[in-house]
Motif scaffolding. Structure first.
Motif, PDB file in Angstrom:
ATOM      1  N   UNK A  93      98.710 123.597  49.573  1.00 20.49           N
ATOM      2  CA  UNK A  93      99.339 122.459  48.920  1.00 20.49           C
ATOM      3  C   UNK A  93      98.441 121.999  47.774  1.00 20.49           C
ATOM      4  N   UNK A  94      99.054 121.529  46.682  1.00 18.06           N
ATOM      5  CA  UNK A  94      98.247 120.952  45.608  1.00 18.06           C
ATOM      6  C   UNK A  94      98.384 121.683  44.286  1.00 18.06           C
ATOM      7  N   UNK A  95      97.249 121.777  43.578  1.00 16.67           N
ATOM      8  CA  UNK A  95      97.238 122.275  42.198  1.00 16.67           C
ATOM      9  C   UNK A  95      96.357 123.522  42.124  1.00 16.67           C
ATOM     10  N   UNK A  96      96.973 124.667  41.855  1.00 14.76           N
ATOM     11  CA  UNK A  96      96.266 125.946  41.871  1.00 14.76           C
ATOM     12  C   UNK A  96      96.663 126.731  40.624  1.00 14.76           C
ATOM     13  N   UNK A  97      95.968 126.529  39.506  1.00 13.90           N
ATOM     14  CA  UNK A  97      96.360 127.127  38.226  1.00 13.90           C
ATOM     15  C   UNK A  97      96.440 128.647  38.239  1.00 13.90           C
ATOM     16  N   UNK A  98      95.654 129.317  39.066  1.00 16.90           N
ATOM     17  CA  UNK A  98      95.666 130.780  39.056  1.00 16.90           C
ATOM     18  C   UNK A  98      96.731 131.383  39.959  1.00 16.90           C
ATOM     19  N   UNK A 114      99.417 113.828  59.883  1.00 14.48           N
ATOM     20  CA  UNK A 114      98.944 113.481  61.221  1.00 14.48           C
ATOM     21  C   UNK A 114      99.898 113.912  62.324  1.00 14.48           C
ATOM     22  N   UNK A 115     101.157 114.154  61.982  1.00 10.72           N
ATOM     23  CA  UNK A 115     102.118 114.632  62.986  1.00 10.72           C
ATOM     24  C   UNK A 115     102.379 116.132  62.844  1.00 10.72           C
ATOM     25  N   UNK A 116     101.495 116.820  62.131  1.00 10.21           N
ATOM     26  CA  UNK A 116     101.637 118.260  61.936  1.00 10.21           C
ATOM     27  C   UNK A 116     100.493 119.000  62.635  1.00 10.21           C
ATOM     28  N   UNK A 117     100.724 120.287  62.894  1.00  6.38           N
ATOM     29  CA  UNK A 117      99.679 121.181  63.371  1.00  6.38           C
ATOM     30  C   UNK A 117      99.383 122.166  62.247  1.00  6.38           C
ATOM     31  N   UNK A 118      98.183 122.133  61.719  1.00  2.00           N
ATOM     32  CA  UNK A 118      97.811 122.989  60.598  1.00  2.00           C
ATOM     33  C   UNK A 118      96.761 123.997  61.045  1.00  2.00           C
ATOM     34  N   UNK A 119      96.911 125.245  60.619  1.00  2.00           N
ATOM     35  CA  UNK A 119      95.894 126.254  60.869  1.00  2.00           C
ATOM     36  C   UNK A 119      95.787 127.153  59.639  1.00  2.00           C
ATOM     37  N   UNK A 120      94.606 127.190  59.041  1.00  4.40           N
ATOM     38  CA  UNK A 120      94.417 127.994  57.844  1.00  4.40           C
ATOM     39  C   UNK A 120      95.157 127.433  56.646  1.00  4.40           C
ATOM     40  N   UNK A 121      95.293 126.112  56.580  1.00  3.47           N
ATOM     41  CA  UNK A 121      96.004 125.456  55.475  1.00  3.47           C
ATOM     42  C   UNK A 121      94.998 124.782  54.540  1.00  3.47           C
ATOM     43  N   UNK A 122      95.305 124.809  53.232  1.00  2.66           N
ATOM     44  CA  UNK A 122      94.343 124.311  52.255  1.00  2.66           C
ATOM     45  C   UNK A 122      94.962 123.275  51.323  1.00  2.66           C
ATOM     46  N   UNK A 123      94.127 122.336  50.904  1.00  2.00           N
ATOM     47  CA  UNK A 123      94.459 121.419  49.817  1.00  2.00           C
ATOM     48  C   UNK A 123      93.755 121.955  48.572  1.00  2.00           C
ATOM     49  N   UNK A 124      94.541 122.191  47.520  1.00  2.00           N
ATOM     50  CA  UNK A 124      94.013 122.831  46.321  1.00  2.00           C
ATOM     51  C   UNK A 124      94.015 121.857  45.137  1.00  2.00           C
TER      52      UNK A 124
END
Length: 208
Positions: A93-98, A114-124
């Motif tokens: 999720x977020x801003x990833x120019x490449x 907070x109501x999600x289950x995340x695994x291997x997720x990134x903020x970009x």
């Protein structure tokens, strides 16, 4: 598998509606020039059935009814004050120019996982301090590239350290936060969630 029917949701503004994307035989396109405000978006399809490019979501809730795996196209969406529910793995999720075409639309701020289950997720490429991350058994490494040397300075259990922690410096440059699910990581790298937590608790750059 036969042909998928294209469902185009584009060039419009939608407010206060509930959208269900659930047909396994449909390919859903969200955008371009799509704005959703105060909507609930229910997702019951896999990542390959969901194409996002140039969509804006404000005050929306995403309810994921089946695990959404390896969906990087959130980086082509503008997400503001949105809530996420359900299971996500390998999503960015977020801003990833490449990343590719459509990246210029990507942003995330004031969102709630907070109501999600995340695994291997990134903020970009965005400020993770505005994000509400899920609590334990999820844990989030903030600024993982810059903190990689510090994180490598301690002994992590089993293969988690030699695979995940050692490779933090190889994350894409825009990576601002990485969220992992302790039980899943423990199973993957032959350790336990409790052993992971014992090391996690030592660092102020890890939210759990």
């Amino acid at each position: 598998m036969g042909w998928l029917e294209n469902v185009l949701i584009e060039d419009k503004e939608i407010a206060n509606e509930r959208l269900e994307l659930a047909d396994k035989n449909s390919l859903y396109f969200l955008g371009p020039n799509l704005s959703l405000r105060n909507c609930t978006v229910v997702l019951k399809v896999s990542a390959r059935n969901l194409i996002i490019v140039g969509a804006r979501f404000i005050d929306c809730t995403f309810e994921v009814k089946q695990e959404l795996k390896n969906h990087q196209q959130w980086v082509k969406a503008s997400l503001k004050r949105c809530r996420f529910k359900g299971r996500f793995s390998g999503c960015d999720f977020g801003h990833w120019p490449d990343y590719g075409t459509g990246w210029e639309h990507g942003s995330i701020e004031d969102c709630d996982f907070t109501e999600a289950r995340l695994d291997g997720c990134r903020i970009m490429g965005c400020d993770p301090s505005t994000i509400h991350f899920p609590k334990w058994p999820c844990f989030t490494i903030l600024d993982p590239i810059r903190r990689s040397r510090e994180l490598n300075g301690v002994q992590w259990p089993r293969r988690f350290g030699s695979v995940v922690i050692e490779d933090l410096h190889d994350q894409p440059p825009p990576t601002k936060a990485l969220t992992l699910l302790a039980p899943a990581e423990a199973k993957r790298y032959d350790t336990t969630a409790e052993e992971l937590r014992a090391v996690i608790e030592k660092f102020d750059c890890i939210v759990y």
